[in-house]
Design a protein around this motif. Structure first.
Motif, PDB file in Angstrom:
ATOM      1  N   GLN A  35       0.846  -1.183   0.000  1.00  0.00           N
ATOM      2  CA  GLN A  35       0.000   0.000   0.000  1.00  0.00           C
ATOM      3  C   GLN A  35       0.884   1.236   0.000  1.00  0.00           C
ATOM      4  O   GLN A  35       1.810   1.348   0.793  1.00  0.00           O
ATOM      5  CB  GLN A  35      -0.907   0.007   1.236  1.00  0.00           C
ATOM      6  CG  GLN A  35      -1.877   1.174   1.278  1.00  0.00           C
ATOM      7  CD  GLN A  35      -2.779   1.127   2.496  1.00  0.00           C
ATOM      8  OE1 GLN A  35      -2.760   0.138   3.235  1.00  0.00           O
ATOM      9  NE2 GLN A  35      -3.555   2.165   2.696  1.00  0.00           N
ATOM     10  N   ALA A  36       0.602   2.129  -0.913  1.00  0.00           N
ATOM     11  CA  ALA A  36       1.442   3.323  -1.044  1.00  0.00           C
ATOM     12  C   ALA A  36       1.254   4.244   0.150  1.00  0.00           C
ATOM     13  O   ALA A  36       0.202   4.248   0.808  1.00  0.00           O
ATOM     14  CB  ALA A  36       1.103   4.058  -2.338  1.00  0.00           C
ATOM     15  N   THR A  37       2.284   5.046   0.436  1.00  0.00           N
ATOM     16  CA  THR A  37       2.182   6.029   1.503  1.00  0.00           C
ATOM     17  C   THR A  37       1.274   7.170   1.060  1.00  0.00           C
ATOM     18  O   THR A  37       1.282   7.584  -0.100  1.00  0.00           O
ATOM     19  CB  THR A  37       3.563   6.601   1.849  1.00  0.00           C
ATOM     20  OG1 THR A  37       4.131   7.181   0.657  1.00  0.00           O
ATOM     21  CG2 THR A  37       4.484   5.513   2.367  1.00  0.00           C
ATOM     22  N   ALA A  38       0.496   7.658   2.005  1.00  0.00           N
ATOM     23  CA  ALA A  38      -0.389   8.781   1.710  1.00  0.00           C
ATOM     24  C   ALA A  38       0.411  10.077   1.710  1.00  0.00           C
ATOM     25  O   ALA A  38       1.458  10.183   2.351  1.00  0.00           O
ATOM     26  CB  ALA A  38      -1.510   8.850   2.753  1.00  0.00           C
ATOM     27  N   GLY A  39      -0.080  11.065   0.989  1.00  0.00           N
ATOM     28  CA  GLY A  39       0.607  12.348   0.892  1.00  0.00           C
ATOM     29  C   GLY A  39      -0.304  13.504   1.234  1.00  0.00           C
ATOM     30  O   GLY A  39      -0.256  14.551   0.570  1.00  0.00           O
ATOM     31  N   ASP A  40      -1.132  13.344   2.250  1.00  0.00           N
ATOM     32  CA  ASP A  40      -2.124  14.365   2.574  1.00  0.00           C
ATOM     33  C   ASP A  40      -2.101  14.749   4.048  1.00  0.00           C
ATOM     34  O   ASP A  40      -3.121  15.168   4.601  1.00  0.00           O
ATOM     35  CB  ASP A  40      -3.528  13.858   2.213  1.00  0.00           C
ATOM     36  CG  ASP A  40      -3.852  12.523   2.893  1.00  0.00           C
ATOM     37  OD1 ASP A  40      -2.958  11.971   3.576  1.00  0.00           O
ATOM     38  OD2 ASP A  40      -4.987  12.035   2.741  1.00  0.00           O
ATOM     39  N   GLY A  41      -0.938  14.599   4.696  1.00  0.00           N
ATOM     40  CA  GLY A  41      -0.857  14.900   6.119  1.00  0.00           C
ATOM     41  C   GLY A  41       0.417  15.615   6.492  1.00  0.00           C
ATOM     42  O   GLY A  41       1.182  16.076   5.628  1.00  0.00           O
ATOM     43  N   PRO A  42       0.684  15.703   7.782  1.00  0.00           N
ATOM     44  CA  PRO A  42       1.886  16.426   8.239  1.00  0.00           C
ATOM     45  C   PRO A  42       3.193  15.786   7.791  1.00  0.00           C
ATOM     46  O   PRO A  42       4.192  16.486   7.625  1.00  0.00           O
ATOM     47  CB  PRO A  42       1.743  16.394   9.766  1.00  0.00           C
ATOM     48  CG  PRO A  42       0.833  15.241  10.051  1.00  0.00           C
ATOM     49  CD  PRO A  42      -0.121  15.191   8.901  1.00  0.00           C
ATOM     50  N   VAL A  43       3.201  14.472   7.594  1.00  0.00           N
ATOM     51  CA  VAL A  43       4.437  13.820   7.161  1.00  0.00           C
ATOM     52  C   VAL A  43       4.835  14.294   5.769  1.00  0.00           C
ATOM     53  O   VAL A  43       6.027  14.400   5.453  1.00  0.00           O
ATOM     54  CB  VAL A  43       4.277  12.289   7.202  1.00  0.00           C
ATOM     55  CG1 VAL A  43       5.510  11.598   6.644  1.00  0.00           C
ATOM     56  CG2 VAL A  43       4.026  11.820   8.623  1.00  0.00           C
ATOM     57  N   GLU A  44       3.845  14.621   4.940  1.00  0.00           N
ATOM     58  CA  GLU A  44       4.153  15.130   3.613  1.00  0.00           C
ATOM     59  C   GLU A  44       4.851  16.486   3.707  1.00  0.00           C
ATOM     60  O   GLU A  44       5.737  16.797   2.897  1.00  0.00           O
ATOM     61  CB  GLU A  44       2.867  15.259   2.789  1.00  0.00           C
ATOM     62  CG  GLU A  44       3.089  15.650   1.340  1.00  0.00           C
ATOM     63  CD  GLU A  44       3.852  14.598   0.554  1.00  0.00           C
ATOM     64  OE1 GLU A  44       4.415  14.946  -0.509  1.00  0.00           O
ATOM     65  OE2 GLU A  44       3.889  13.431   0.992  1.00  0.00           O
ATOM     66  N   ILE A  45       4.478  17.285   4.697  1.00  0.00           N
ATOM     67  CA  ILE A  45       5.167  18.562   4.912  1.00  0.00           C
ATOM     68  C   ILE A  45       6.624  18.296   5.302  1.00  0.00           C
ATOM     69  O   ILE A  45       7.550  18.956   4.805  1.00  0.00           O
ATOM     70  CB  ILE A  45       4.452  19.371   6.005  1.00  0.00           C
ATOM     71  CG1 ILE A  45       3.007  19.650   5.600  1.00  0.00           C
ATOM     72  CG2 ILE A  45       5.193  20.670   6.291  1.00  0.00           C
ATOM     73  CD1 ILE A  45       2.195  20.334   6.668  1.00  0.00           C
ATOM     74  N   ALA A  46       6.827  17.328   6.206  1.00  0.00           N
ATOM     75  CA  ALA A  46       8.197  16.979   6.606  1.00  0.00           C
ATOM     76  C   ALA A  46       8.983  16.432   5.434  1.00  0.00           C
ATOM     77  O   ALA A  46      10.184  16.692   5.306  1.00  0.00           O
ATOM     78  CB  ALA A  46       8.155  15.953   7.740  1.00  0.00           C
ATOM     79  N   HIS A 147       2.655  16.464  16.245  1.00  0.00           N
ATOM     80  CA  HIS A 147       2.007  15.265  15.709  1.00  0.00           C
ATOM     81  C   HIS A 147       2.573  13.951  16.250  1.00  0.00           C
ATOM     82  O   HIS A 147       1.893  12.929  16.173  1.00  0.00           O
ATOM     83  CB  HIS A 147       2.107  15.266  14.183  1.00  0.00           C
ATOM     84  CG  HIS A 147       1.416  16.428  13.533  1.00  0.00           C
ATOM     85  ND1 HIS A 147       0.048  16.503  13.431  1.00  0.00           N
ATOM     86  CD2 HIS A 147       1.912  17.565  12.984  1.00  0.00           C
ATOM     87  CE1 HIS A 147      -0.286  17.645  12.817  1.00  0.00           C
ATOM     88  NE2 HIS A 147       0.828  18.305  12.547  1.00  0.00           N
ATOM     89  N   ALA A 148       3.793  13.937  16.766  1.00  0.00           N
ATOM     90  CA  ALA A 148       4.364  12.697  17.315  1.00  0.00           C
ATOM     91  C   ALA A 148       5.286  13.004  18.481  1.00  0.00           C
ATOM     92  O   ALA A 148       6.467  12.646  18.461  1.00  0.00           O
ATOM     93  CB  ALA A 148       5.102  11.920  16.230  1.00  0.00           C
ATOM     94  N   PRO A 149       4.791  13.686  19.523  1.00  0.00           N
ATOM     95  CA  PRO A 149       5.665  14.044  20.650  1.00  0.00           C
ATOM     96  C   PRO A 149       6.187  12.842  21.415  1.00  0.00           C
ATOM     97  O   PRO A 149       7.205  12.936  22.098  1.00  0.00           O
ATOM     98  CB  PRO A 149       4.760  14.921  21.528  1.00  0.00           C
ATOM     99  CG  PRO A 149       3.366  14.478  21.192  1.00  0.00           C
ATOM    100  CD  PRO A 149       3.403  14.108  19.742  1.00  0.00           C
ATOM    101  N   GLN A 150       5.498  11.699  21.298  1.00  0.00           N
ATOM    102  CA  GLN A 150       5.927  10.512  22.036  1.00  0.00           C
ATOM    103  C   GLN A 150       7.293  10.019  21.572  1.00  0.00           C
ATOM    104  O   GLN A 150       8.035   9.393  22.344  1.00  0.00           O
ATOM    105  CB  GLN A 150       4.888   9.392  21.909  1.00  0.00           C
ATOM    106  CG  GLN A 150       4.723   8.805  20.515  1.00  0.00           C
ATOM    107  CD  GLN A 150       3.768   9.602  19.644  1.00  0.00           C
ATOM    108  OE1 GLN A 150       3.447  10.747  19.933  1.00  0.00           O
ATOM    109  NE2 GLN A 150       3.285   8.995  18.567  1.00  0.00           N
ATOM    110  N   LEU A 151       7.655  10.308  20.320  1.00  0.00           N
ATOM    111  CA  LEU A 151       8.954   9.867  19.830  1.00  0.00           C
ATOM    112  C   LEU A 151      10.099  10.606  20.517  1.00  0.00           C
ATOM    113  O   LEU A 151      11.175  10.040  20.743  1.00  0.00           O
ATOM    114  CB  LEU A 151       9.049  10.081  18.319  1.00  0.00           C
ATOM    115  CG  LEU A 151       8.257   9.122  17.424  1.00  0.00           C
ATOM    116  CD1 LEU A 151       8.435   9.488  15.966  1.00  0.00           C
ATOM    117  CD2 LEU A 151       8.677   7.681  17.671  1.00  0.00           C
TER     118      LEU A 151
END
Length: 267
Positions: A35-46, A147-151
């Motif tokens: 399944q391809a990665t989505a490109g509609d969220g904060p990770v796309e900005i990163a 979006h991922a402070p736990q990391l």
């Protein structure tokens, strides 16, 4: 799409029609399950900001190197004035060596002023690139904190490493079925190479090499500052394991930890 079969590609060659046919056959047979990665969220900005920051860091290094090379050929008095300065102090000092009025090649002292002018121009370039790096680092840090402070609470993971791992995971982490698939995606899953009585697992040379390097940095940091990791290293060393084997195991554990922190728990 999964990667095409190498043997089939060598036998039949490749072209756009052949690639389309192979893709259709893989989907219809069920072999293509990725399944391809989505490109509609904060990770796309990163994913957009990270290459820009890496490019600015590389360009800054490429400007610092010639600046120090010019210092080697500069007159002894100038070298003595700038001796002992680190990169943080060297660039601002060089940026203030001359003003624009001295930039005159027809002047009799042009040769004497040339190192000053060159150092000043390079230092200004470094200052501009440093501002770009700080701005992009701030954007990426805020994105991770939001979006991922736990990391960032994990030992050995900073903003840059967290961004690299998030880019590998994508905006749709649910596409990763298990921690095993994430470990394979990062290239830290051991590959069985046993034969007869010899039990051996080699390094996985596949996967995302940026994520692999990020997990390697996490392990190296933990080996320096994390007591539980150091205790594990000592215990496995007494069992006869080499440092390379221990590091591979620790990278696999780090991948498992990151996976369970990022992937949403199914309800």
């Amino acid at each position: 799409m999964n990667r095409f079969d190498r043997a089939d590609r060598r036998q039949r060659g490749r072209s756009d029609p052949l690639d389309a046919e192979n893709a259709a056959r893989a989907v219809l047979s069920g072999r293509a399950r990725a399944q391809a990665t989505a490109g509609d969220g904060p990770v796309e900005i990163a994913r957009m900001d990270k290459p820009a920051k890496d490019s600015a860091v590389k360009a800054r290094t490429q400007a610092i190197n010639p600046l120090k090379a010019v210092l080697v050929r500069a007159d002894p008095q100038l070298r003595e004035e700038l001796a002992g300065l680190g990169n943080a102090e060297l660039s601002p000092t060089c940026a203030g060596l001359v003003d624009d009025s001295l930039n005159d090649e027809a002047d009799e002292g042009a040769v004497l002023h040339a190192p000053h002018i060159t150092l000043c121009l390079l230092a200004r370039r470094i200052r501009q690139l440093s501002e770009e790096v700080r701005e992009l680092e701030g954007r990426l840090t805020r994105l991770v904190e939001r979006h991922a402070p736990q990391l960032l609470e994990v030992v050995g993971i900073g903003p840059d490493t967290a961004v690299t791992l998030l880019i590998t995971i994508g905006d749709n982490p649910e596409r990763l079925g298990s921690e095993v698939s994430f470990a394979a995606l990062c290239g830290v899953s051991p590959v069985e190479r046993s034969s007869g009585s010899r039990q051996y697992r080699r390094l996985n040379r596949g996967g995302d090499r940026q994520a692999n390097a990020a997990l390697h940095r996490v392990v190296q940091t933990r080996l320096r500052v994390d007591p539980p990791t150091q205790d594990y290293y000592e215990r496995r060393s007494k069992e006869g394991k080499t440092r390379r084997e221990i590091v591979r195991s620790l990278e696999r554990y780090a991948a498992r930890e990151v996976f369970h922190l990022v992937r949403p728990v199914p309800s």
